[in-house]
Design an enzyme around this catalytic site. Structure first.
Site, PDB file in Angstrom:
ATOM      1  N   GLU A 121       1.043  -1.329  -0.043  1.00  0.00           N
ATOM      2  CA  GLU A 121       0.041   0.149  -0.067  1.00  0.00           C
ATOM      3  C   GLU A 121       0.938   1.245  -0.113  1.00  0.00           C
ATOM      4  O   GLU A 121       2.011   1.273   0.502  1.00  0.00           O
ATOM      5  CB  GLU A 121      -0.875   0.001   1.134  1.00  0.00           C
ATOM      6  CG  GLU A 121      -2.027  -0.883   1.099  1.00  0.00           C
ATOM      7  CD  GLU A 121      -2.581  -0.797   2.671  1.00  0.00           C
ATOM      8  OE1 GLU A 121      -3.783  -1.658   2.844  1.00  0.00           O
ATOM      9  OE2 GLU A 121      -2.310  -0.136   3.601  1.00  0.00           O
ATOM     10  N   CYS A 134       2.823   8.443   1.708  1.00  0.00           N
ATOM     11  CA  CYS A 134       3.201   7.331   2.841  1.00  0.00           C
ATOM     12  C   CYS A 134       3.716   6.356   2.067  1.00  0.00           C
ATOM     13  O   CYS A 134       2.925   5.439   1.533  1.00  0.00           O
ATOM     14  CB  CYS A 134       2.043   7.181   3.897  1.00  0.00           C
ATOM     15  SG  CYS A 134       2.504   5.943   5.057  1.00  0.00           S
ATOM     16  N   CYS A 141       5.782  -7.473   7.453  1.00  0.00           N
ATOM     17  CA  CYS A 141       6.747  -7.091   8.379  1.00  0.00           C
ATOM     18  C   CYS A 141       7.181  -8.043   9.441  1.00  0.00           C
ATOM     19  O   CYS A 141       5.999  -9.101   9.781  1.00  0.00           O
ATOM     20  CB  CYS A 141       6.231  -5.896   9.316  1.00  0.00           C
ATOM     21  SG  CYS A 141       7.238  -5.158  10.491  1.00  0.00           S
ATOM     22  N   CYS A 145       4.123  -6.667  15.516  1.00  0.00           N
ATOM     23  CA  CYS A 145       3.429  -5.793  16.626  1.00  0.00           C
ATOM     24  C   CYS A 145       1.914  -6.306  16.869  1.00  0.00           C
ATOM     25  O   CYS A 145       1.281  -6.544  15.982  1.00  0.00           O
ATOM     26  CB  CYS A 145       3.302  -4.394  16.616  1.00  0.00           C
ATOM     27  SG  CYS A 145       5.092  -3.710  16.381  1.00  0.00           S
ATOM     28  N   CYS A 148      -0.941  -4.410  14.878  1.00  0.00           N
ATOM     29  CA  CYS A 148      -0.609  -3.975  13.813  1.00  0.00           C
ATOM     30  C   CYS A 148      -1.140  -4.869  12.547  1.00  0.00           C
ATOM     31  O   CYS A 148      -0.895  -6.432  12.848  1.00  0.00           O
ATOM     32  CB  CYS A 148       0.668  -3.709  13.443  1.00  0.00           C
ATOM     33  SG  CYS A 148       1.259  -3.205  11.699  1.00  0.00           S
ATOM     34  N   CYS A 368      -7.376   0.617   6.283  1.00  0.00           N
ATOM     35  CA  CYS A 368      -5.909   0.302   6.306  1.00  0.00           C
ATOM     36  C   CYS A 368      -5.235  -0.204   7.563  1.00  0.00           C
ATOM     37  O   CYS A 368      -4.371  -0.766   7.286  1.00  0.00           O
ATOM     38  CB  CYS A 368      -5.198   1.474   5.625  1.00  0.00           C
ATOM     39  SG  CYS A 368      -3.622   1.771   5.806  1.00  0.00           S
TER      40      CYS A 368
HETATM   41  N1  SAH Z   1       7.434  -0.461  11.146  1.00  0.00           N
HETATM   42  C1  SAH Z   1       7.503   1.072  11.271  1.00  0.00           C
HETATM   43  C2  SAH Z   1       6.921   2.003  10.352  1.00  0.00           C
HETATM   44  C3  SAH Z   1       5.520   1.396   9.815  1.00  0.00           C
HETATM   45  S1  SAH Z   1       4.264   1.257  10.870  1.00  0.00           S
HETATM   46  C4  SAH Z   1       6.983   1.571  12.899  1.00  0.00           C
HETATM   47  O1  SAH Z   1       6.549   0.657  13.692  1.00  0.00           O
HETATM   48  O2  SAH Z   1       7.044   2.454  13.235  1.00  0.00           O
HETATM   49  C5  SAH Z   1       3.863   2.997  11.266  1.00  0.00           C
HETATM   50  C6  SAH Z   1       3.083   3.178  12.520  1.00  0.00           C
HETATM   51  O3  SAH Z   1       1.691   2.778  12.421  1.00  0.00           O
HETATM   52  C7  SAH Z   1       3.846   2.832  13.730  1.00  0.00           C
HETATM   53  O4  SAH Z   1       3.719   3.807  14.569  1.00  0.00           O
HETATM   54  C8  SAH Z   1       2.785   1.660  13.990  1.00  0.00           C
HETATM   55  O5  SAH Z   1       2.945   1.336  15.524  1.00  0.00           O
HETATM   56  C9  SAH Z   1       1.432   2.274  13.691  1.00  0.00           C
HETATM   57  N2  SAH Z   1       0.490   1.411  13.549  1.00  0.00           N
HETATM   58  C10 SAH Z   1       0.301  -0.044  13.249  1.00  0.00           C
HETATM   59  N3  SAH Z   1      -0.856  -0.605  13.298  1.00  0.00           N
HETATM   60  C11 SAH Z   1      -1.564   0.682  13.711  1.00  0.00           C
HETATM   61  C12 SAH Z   1      -3.153   0.658  13.980  1.00  0.00           C
HETATM   62  N4  SAH Z   1      -3.999  -0.202  13.834  1.00  0.00           N
HETATM   63  N5  SAH Z   1      -3.368   1.959  14.378  1.00  0.00           N
HETATM   64  C13 SAH Z   1      -2.743   3.071  14.589  1.00  0.00           C
HETATM   65  N6  SAH Z   1      -1.390   3.045  14.297  1.00  0.00           N
HETATM   66  C14 SAH Z   1      -0.948   1.691  14.005  1.00  0.00           C
HETATM   67 FE1  SF4 Z   2       6.120  -3.777  11.480  1.00  0.00          FE
HETATM   68 FE2  SF4 Z   2       5.225  -3.420  14.164  1.00  0.00          FE
HETATM   69 FE3  SF4 Z   2       5.374  -1.288  12.273  1.00  0.00          FE
HETATM   70 FE4  SF4 Z   2       3.754  -3.111  12.195  1.00  0.00          FE
HETATM   71  S1  SF4 Z   2       3.913  -1.341  13.873  1.00  0.00           S
HETATM   72  S2  SF4 Z   2       4.780  -2.309  10.597  1.00  0.00           S
HETATM   73  S3  SF4 Z   2       4.555  -4.825  12.973  1.00  0.00           S
HETATM   74  S4  SF4 Z   2       7.158  -2.824  13.293  1.00  0.00           S
END
Ligand code: SAH
Ligand code: SF4
Length: 384
Positions: A121, A134, A141, A145, A148, A368
Site C-alpha cells: 500500500e 506514505c 513485516c 506488533c 498492527c 487500512c
Molecule cells: N514499522 C515502522 C513503520 C511502519 S508502521 C513502525 O512501527 O514505526 C507506522 C506506524 O503505524 C507505527 O507507529 C505503528 O505502530 C503504527 N500502527 C500500526 N498499526 C496501527 C493501527 N492499527 N492503528 C494506528 N497505528 C498503527
Molecule cells: Fe512492523 Fe510493528 Fe511497524 Fe507493524 S507496527 S509495521 S508490525 S514494526
C-alpha cells in the site's frame, strides 16, 4: 547482448534487494531496474552499453524530473540507446491494482502489485498545502506488533530502492493527471507497511534519491522515517549526515506493557532505546517524534501519561498521539475521545509538545489500519 552484459544483468537479476523472496529469475527481472541504480551505477551501466557518462544524467533526469514510464519518451537520447533501454531495462516496478479515496477526498490509498505478485500500500495525503506520500518499505513485516495489521502478515520480503521510489513517482503522476495545477509531492513519510530500519541499505538508497537535487529533489527535511525502535539502526541513522526526520513508535512508557504490544521490546528494552535516542539527538541536534497509538483501556490511562511525561522529560521531542485504527479480528479498540484528551492534556501540562489526531469516522484510514492517522496529526501541526 554480449556475455559481459549478460553477466552484468545477471548481477542485477540476482535478486540482491530481496533476500527473502524466492529466487525465480524471470525475463522481466533480467532487465536492469533503472530506479534501483545510484548515479554512479547508472554511469557504469551506460559504460557497459558503450555510452558516455552524461547519458546517465540524461536518463536520470527523465526518470526523476519527468517521471516518464517508457524509454521512448526520453526524446534527447539517440534512438539506439532508447531501443537498448526498451529491450534491456525496466522503469516501473509497481502496477496499480486498486485505488480508494477517503470521504473528504484528501486521502488516496493505492494498492500496488510488485513484479513477483506481492501487494503493498501507498497513500497520498493532501493537507494544508502539503502533499505527502506514505511509503511502504517491506512487503509485510517480521516484527509482529500485536495491534498492527501488517505485523500479522509476517514478512514477505524487503522492497528495493526503486520499489520505494516508485510509490512516490506513482503519486507524482497521479497529481499531474488529477490536479495538474496543485504542484507535486512535497513530503514523504516511510510509515507504510514494514520496518524501514530492517531494510536499511535499500532504505537509504531510496532516501538519497528522494532528497537529492538530481533525484526527486524533495530535500532531506521533508522526509520522515518511522521505526519500531531498532537500536543499531538508530545509531546508524544518526551517522548518515542527512537531515531526514526520525519517528519512534513507543506506544507504552514501560517494558511490561510495551513487550505485550511491541515484541521487539524484549530485544531492545526502553532504557536501551532511550539511550540510543539520546545519542541520536546529541549527534544530530534533531527533534525526535514519538508515535503512540492510543488503545482503549490498554495504554490510555492518566497514570501512563504521567509515566510517559517522566520518561520524556527534557528530551528534544514531540509526541504524536493516534487513536488506534481498528483492525478486523483484533481485540484492540481505539481509545475514547475523552481519554485521548486527558492523555494529551497531561503530556502538554508537563511541557511535552503533543499532537492528537481526532478520527473522523470510518473511512479508508480505518480500513487500512496503518497508514494515515499517525501522519495526519503531525501534518496538521506542521511537524512533518
Ligand atoms: N514499522 C515502522 C513503520 C511502519 S508502521 C513502525 O512501527 O514505526 C507506522 C506506524 O503505524 C507505527 O507507529 C505503528 O505502530 C503504527 N500502527 C500500526 N498499526 C496501527 C493501527 N492499527 N492503528 C494506528 N497505528 C498503527
Ligand atoms: Fe512492523 Fe510493528 Fe511497524 Fe507493524 S507496527 S509495521 S508490525 S514494526
Amino acid at each position: 547482448m554480449s556475455p559481459g552484459e549478460r553477466r552484468w544483468l545477471a548481477f542485477y537479476a540476482s535478486n540482491r534487494w530481496s533476500r527473502n523472496s524466492e529466487l525465480i529469475v524471470t525475463e522481466k527481472q533480467m532487465r536492469v531496474r533503472l530506479l534501483d541504480l545510484t548515479p554512479h551505477e547508472m554511469e557504469t551501466q551506460m559504460a557497459v552499453w558503450g555510452q558516455p557518462a552524461y547519458r546517465a544524467r540524461q536518463v536520470q533526469h527523465w526518470l526523476y524530473k519527468k517521471q516518464v514510464s517508457a524509454p521512448s519518451e526520453m526524446s534527447n537520447l539517440p534512438a539506439a540507446l532508447r531501443d537498448r533501454l526498451a529491450e534491456d531495462s525496466q522503469i516501473d516496478l509497481l502496477v496499480p491494482v486498486t485505488e480508494t479515496a477517503s470521504s473528504d477526498g484528501n486521502t488516496t490509498k493505492a494498492l500496488l502489485r510488485l513484479d513477483d505478485g506481492q501487494l503493498i500500500e501507498a497513500v497520498l495525503m493532501r493537507y494544508n498545502r502539503r502533499r505527502t506520500v506514505c511509503v511502504s518499505s517491506q512487503a509485510g513485516c517480521a516484527i509482529g506488533c500485536t495491534f498492527c495489521a501488517t505485523g500479522q502478515m509476517g514478512l514477505q520480503r524487503n522492497l528495493s530502492p526503486g520499489e520505494m521510489l516508485g510509490q512516490v513517482i506513482h503519486f507524482e503522476r497521479w497529481l499531474q493527471s488529477n490536479t495538474p495545477d496543485s504542484g507535486g509531492i512535497t513530503n514523504v513519510v516511510i510509515m507504510g507497511m514494514g520496518e524501514p530500519l530492517a531494510n536499511y541499505s535499500n532504505l537509504w538508497r531510496a532516501l538519497r534519491a528522494m532528497s537529492s537535487p538530481d533525484g526527486l529533489g524533495l530535500g532531506a527535511r521533508r522526509l520522515t522515517v518511522s521505526t519500531v525502535g531498532l537500536v543499531p539502526g538508530i545509531d546508524r541513522f544518526a551517522e548518515e549526515g542527512l537531515q531526514v526526520n526520525l519517528a519512534v513508535s513507543l506506544h507504552a512508557p514501560n517494558d511490561a506493557l510495551r513487550e505485550q504490544l511491541v515484541p521487539i521490546n524484549q530485544r531492545y528494552p526502553i532504557a536501551d532505546l532511550m539511550a540510543a535516542i539520546r545519542r541520536y539527538i546529541e549527534r544530530t541536534h534533531r527533534r525526535i517524534t514519538f508515535e503512540y497509538a492510543l488503545m482503549r483501556d490498554i495504554n490510555d490511562s492518566p497514570a501512563l501519561a504521567e509515566e510517559m511525561a517522566l520518561l520524556l522529560q527534557g528530551l528534544l521531542c514531540h509526541v504524536n498521539l493516534i487513536p488506534l485504527n481498528p483492525v478486523t479480528g483484533s481485540p484492540f479498540q481505539p481509545t475514547r475521545r475523552e481519554d485521548a484528551d486527558i492523555f494529551a492534556g497531561i503530556l502538554r501540562d508537563r511541557g511535552i509538545v503533543t499532537s492528537l489526531r481526532v478520527r473522523r469516522g470510518v473511512d479508508i484510514n480505518a480500513g487500512c489500519g496503518q497508514l494515515r492517522a499517525r501522519v495526519a496529526g503531525s501534518l496538521e501541526k506542521g511537524v512533518l
